[in-house]
Write an enzyme that holds these catalytic residues in place. Structure first.
Site, PDB file in Angstrom:
ATOM      1  N   ALA A  63       0.829  -1.205   0.000  1.00  0.00           N
ATOM      2  CA  ALA A  63       0.000   0.000   0.000  1.00  0.00           C
ATOM      3  C   ALA A  63       0.865   1.257   0.000  1.00  0.00           C
ATOM      4  O   ALA A  63       1.989   1.264   0.523  1.00  0.00           O
ATOM      5  CB  ALA A  63      -0.922   0.003   1.221  1.00  0.00           C
TER       6      ALA A  63
ATOM      7  N   GLY B 190       0.670  -5.832   0.455  1.00  0.00           N
ATOM      8  CA  GLY B 190      -0.375  -5.979  -0.548  1.00  0.00           C
ATOM      9  C   GLY B 190       0.140  -6.437  -1.892  1.00  0.00           C
ATOM     10  O   GLY B 190      -0.590  -7.047  -2.673  1.00  0.00           O
TER      11      GLY B 190
ATOM     12  N   GLU C  86       0.181 -10.104  -1.614  1.00  0.00           N
ATOM     13  CA  GLU C  86      -1.206 -10.569  -1.645  1.00  0.00           C
ATOM     14  C   GLU C  86      -1.753 -10.567  -3.065  1.00  0.00           C
ATOM     15  O   GLU C  86      -2.508 -11.467  -3.453  1.00  0.00           O
ATOM     16  CB  GLU C  86      -2.071  -9.686  -0.738  1.00  0.00           C
ATOM     17  CG  GLU C  86      -1.723  -9.810   0.730  1.00  0.00           C
ATOM     18  CD  GLU C  86      -2.584  -8.930   1.607  1.00  0.00           C
ATOM     19  OE1 GLU C  86      -3.788  -9.211   1.722  1.00  0.00           O
ATOM     20  OE2 GLU C  86      -2.058  -7.953   2.162  1.00  0.00           O
TER      21      GLU C  86
ATOM     22  N   GLU D   4       3.886  -6.351   7.327  1.00  0.00           N
ATOM     23  CA  GLU D   4       3.007  -5.745   8.326  1.00  0.00           C
ATOM     24  C   GLU D   4       2.786  -6.643   9.537  1.00  0.00           C
ATOM     25  O   GLU D   4       2.412  -6.183  10.615  1.00  0.00           O
ATOM     26  CB  GLU D   4       1.656  -5.369   7.686  1.00  0.00           C
ATOM     27  CG  GLU D   4       0.864  -6.528   7.124  1.00  0.00           C
ATOM     28  CD  GLU D   4       1.158  -6.811   5.670  1.00  0.00           C
ATOM     29  OE1 GLU D   4       0.212  -7.072   4.908  1.00  0.00           O
ATOM     30  OE2 GLU D   4       2.344  -6.783   5.293  1.00  0.00           O
TER      31      GLU D   4
END
Length: 216
Positions: free
Chosen positions: A125, A170, A173, A193
């Protein structure tokens, strides 16, 4: 430098093989269309040579539909070099729009996600943008990221993540939402994270279900 170029060349070769496998073998998912047969093994060479030739330099997501003998293969390229391809609101919007178009296009047989920025796949992000968001905007952003990655995971055609460099948070992901992940020898992956006791926010529901079905 030579080692990095060698690793990237190896990645290209591996993705070509993965594209060929994806294009010639159904993945067995309910509702998947029969993939294209033949031509995909060499399509990645063409994609790497000419990808983005029809896109503007400032576009944060480059979408290229290959043609001729490679017709049916679509390459999506992340292109935020100044932010290491970090996911911001605009990029998520463009990704969602592209994926929405792909899932209803019956001519699409295989989708490849890659980076246009050497040495980085996706840094996760965009924390600089997030720092300026109101708390309600953060919640909306995370929901949008989750929805977009779920849409990717549920595409009715084989998807391939070509990972060159770092895929973090992300970004990893996003790669996990693809059916096949092919990485360069220089690739680095992690859900950073979790060091802060934060659960990955955009994890795809399809990936969770897949992990739950795997034997211990």
């Amino acid at each position: 430098m030579a080692a990095a170029l060698g690793g990237l060349g190896l990645l290209h070769g591996r993705v070509r093989l993965a594209a060929a496998a994806a294009a010639t073998s159904p993945l067995g998912r309910p509702g998947r269309r029969a993939p294209v047969r033949g031509g995909a093994a060499v399509a990645l060479s063409s994609a790497w040579r000419s990808y983005g030739s029809e896109a503007k330099e400032e576009e944060e997501l480059r979408v290229r539909y290959l043609d001729d003998e490679h017709k049916g293969i679509v390459v999506l390229g992340l292109n935020r070099s100044h932010a290491k391809n970090a996911l911001n609101k605009n990029l998520l919007k463009m990704m969602s729009k592209a994926v929405d178009a792909l899932k209803s296009d019956k001519k699409v047989r295989t989708v490849i996600f890659r980076s246009e920025v050497p040495g980085i796949f996706c840094a996760g992000a965009d924390l600089k943008e997030r720092a300026k968001m109101h708390s309600s905007e953060v919640s909306s952003f995370v929901s949008k990221a989750r929805a977009t990655i779920n849409e990717m995971a549920n595409l009715p055609v084989p998807t391939i993540a070509a990972i060159d460099g770092a895929a973090l948070g992300g970004g990893l992901e996003l790669a996990l939402a693809c059916d096949i992940r092919v990485a360069a020898s220089t690739a680095k992956m992690g859900l950073v994270e979790t060091k802060l006791a934060i659960i990955p926010g955009a994890v795809a529901e399809a990936e969770i279900k897949s992990m739950c079905r795997r034997p211990a």
